[in-house]
Design a protein around this motif. Structure first.
Motif, mmCIF file in Angstrom:
data_model
loop_
_atom_site.group_PDB
_atom_site.id
_atom_site.type_symbol
_atom_site.label_atom_id
_atom_site.label_comp_id
_atom_site.label_asym_id
_atom_site.label_seq_id
_atom_site.Cartn_x
_atom_site.Cartn_y
_atom_site.Cartn_z
ATOM 1 N N MET A 1 34.204 34.198 32.629
ATOM 2 C CA MET A 1 35.148 35.433 32.546
ATOM 3 C C MET A 1 34.591 36.254 33.752
ATOM 4 N N LYS A 2 35.837 36.621 34.611
ATOM 5 C CA LYS A 2 35.333 37.265 35.701
ATOM 6 C C LYS A 2 35.530 38.874 35.524
ATOM 7 N N ILE A 3 34.539 39.468 35.666
ATOM 8 C CA ILE A 3 34.176 40.914 35.710
ATOM 9 C C ILE A 3 34.554 41.605 37.053
ATOM 10 N N ASP A 4 35.505 42.157 37.064
ATOM 11 C CA ASP A 4 35.743 42.814 38.475
ATOM 12 C C ASP A 4 36.048 44.529 38.302
ATOM 13 N N ALA A 5 36.363 45.110 39.346
ATOM 14 C CA ALA A 5 36.836 46.625 39.213
ATOM 15 C C ALA A 5 38.000 47.085 38.387
ATOM 16 N N LYS A 6 39.065 46.067 38.125
ATOM 17 C CA LYS A 6 40.048 46.135 37.419
ATOM 18 C C LYS A 6 39.743 46.328 36.303
ATOM 19 N N LEU A 7 38.914 45.030 35.645
ATOM 20 C CA LEU A 7 38.378 45.052 34.288
ATOM 21 C C LEU A 7 37.500 46.350 33.936
ATOM 22 N N VAL A 8 36.554 46.949 34.701
ATOM 23 C CA VAL A 8 35.944 47.959 34.425
ATOM 24 C C VAL A 8 36.796 49.157 34.313
ATOM 25 N N GLU A 9 37.611 49.316 35.132
ATOM 26 C CA GLU A 9 38.596 50.355 34.767
ATOM 27 C C GLU A 9 39.355 50.362 33.494
ATOM 28 N N LYS A 10 39.674 49.186 33.171
ATOM 29 C CA LYS A 10 40.334 48.946 31.816
ATOM 30 C C LYS A 10 39.419 49.441 30.617
ATOM 31 N N LEU A 11 38.228 48.903 30.771
ATOM 32 C CA LEU A 11 37.336 49.397 29.919
ATOM 33 C C LEU A 11 36.957 50.765 29.713
ATOM 34 N N GLU A 12 36.797 51.340 30.883
ATOM 35 C CA GLU A 12 36.699 52.947 31.071
ATOM 36 C C GLU A 12 37.837 53.331 30.283
ATOM 37 N N ASN A 13 39.067 53.134 30.616
ATOM 38 C CA ASN A 13 40.216 53.779 29.889
ATOM 39 C C ASN A 13 40.012 53.547 28.238
ATOM 40 N N LEU A 14 39.893 52.285 28.007
ATOM 41 C CA LEU A 14 39.747 51.896 26.385
ATOM 42 C C LEU A 14 38.736 52.719 25.853
ATOM 43 N N SER A 15 37.481 52.929 26.412
ATOM 44 C CA SER A 15 36.374 53.557 25.800
ATOM 45 C C SER A 15 36.448 55.075 26.089
ATOM 46 N N MET A 16 37.584 55.461 26.762
ATOM 47 C CA MET A 16 37.720 57.149 26.964
ATOM 48 C C MET A 16 36.194 57.722 27.563
ATOM 49 N N LEU A 17 35.677 56.802 28.419
ATOM 50 C CA LEU A 17 34.281 57.073 29.008
ATOM 51 C C LEU A 17 34.650 57.153 30.611
ATOM 52 N N GLU A 18 33.822 58.002 31.202
ATOM 53 C CA GLU A 18 33.817 58.088 32.907
ATOM 54 C C GLU A 18 32.813 57.181 33.347
ATOM 55 N N ILE A 19 32.891 56.131 34.047
ATOM 56 C CA ILE A 19 31.890 55.372 34.571
ATOM 57 C C ILE A 19 31.769 55.657 36.067
ATOM 58 N N ASP A 20 30.598 56.028 36.649
ATOM 59 C CA ASP A 20 30.445 56.691 37.972
ATOM 60 C C ASP A 20 30.300 55.371 38.945
ATOM 61 N N ASN A 21 29.460 54.721 38.436
ATOM 62 C CA ASN A 21 29.031 53.248 39.337
ATOM 63 C C ASN A 21 29.759 52.123 38.776
ATOM 64 N N LYS A 22 31.158 51.845 39.254
ATOM 65 C CA LYS A 22 31.761 50.945 38.647
ATOM 66 C C LYS A 22 31.474 49.611 38.982
ATOM 67 N N GLU A 23 30.842 49.428 40.354
ATOM 68 C CA GLU A 23 30.186 48.339 40.907
ATOM 69 C C GLU A 23 29.141 47.943 40.259
ATOM 70 N N LYS A 24 28.124 48.627 39.832
ATOM 71 C CA LYS A 24 26.804 48.451 39.023
ATOM 72 C C LYS A 24 27.339 47.849 37.824
ATOM 73 N N MET A 25 28.410 48.696 37.037
ATOM 74 C CA MET A 25 28.830 48.394 35.537
ATOM 75 C C MET A 25 29.230 46.896 35.811
ATOM 76 N N ALA A 26 29.974 46.549 36.919
ATOM 77 C CA ALA A 26 30.697 45.120 36.748
ATOM 78 C C ALA A 26 29.457 44.155 36.973
ATOM 79 N N GLU A 27 28.461 44.344 37.683
ATOM 80 C CA GLU A 27 27.377 43.458 37.920
ATOM 81 C C GLU A 27 26.731 43.379 36.473
ATOM 82 N N ASP A 28 26.448 44.617 35.952
ATOM 83 C CA ASP A 28 25.592 44.365 34.553
ATOM 84 C C ASP A 28 26.500 43.522 33.587
ATOM 85 N N LEU A 29 27.718 43.762 33.296
ATOM 86 C CA LEU A 29 28.537 43.235 32.248
ATOM 87 C C LEU A 29 28.789 41.746 32.877
ATOM 88 N N ALA A 30 28.591 41.257 33.870
ATOM 89 C CA ALA A 30 28.677 39.934 34.376
ATOM 90 C C ALA A 30 27.541 39.237 33.955
#
Length: 93
Positions: free
Chosen positions: A1-30
């Motif tokens: 499964m590829k974790i990229d900025a687009k997926l992080v943005e989708k997760l951000e919208n679904l969770s109704m949270l604001e993610i400051d460092n999307k790149e770091k979040m993508a790395e952690d999720l991957a």
């Protein structure tokens, strides 16, 4: 499964949270997904289950009606109560 900025943005919208460092979040999720996928490699076909709820069901107790004063105790701490109910401000018109 590829974790990229687009997926992080989708997760951000679904969770109704604001993610400051999307790149770091993508790395952690991957990293998390990679770890979980390692579990799929393990051969458990010869391993017998060590726990099952089917063999040892949760013991049940009989339902017994008991007279308590818990309602009065709870309502005694309420800011506003009457006739055994909480009184709250009207929020729907």
């Amino acid at each position: 499964m590829k974790i990229d900025a687009k997926l992080v943005e989708k997760l951000e919208n679904l969770s109704m949270l604001e993610i400051d460092n999307k790149e770091k979040m993508a790395e952690d999720l991957a990293e998390i997904v990679e770890f979980v996928e390692m579990l799929n490699v393990i051969d458990t076909s010869n391993v017998e289950a060590t726990f099952s709820t089917l063999n040892n069901p949760t013991p049940l107790r009989e339902d017994e009606v008991k007279k308590t004063e818990i309602i009065n105790d709870v309502l005694a701490h309420a800011p506003n109560a009457k006739d055994g109910y909480f009184i709250v401000p009207k929020i729907i018109e």
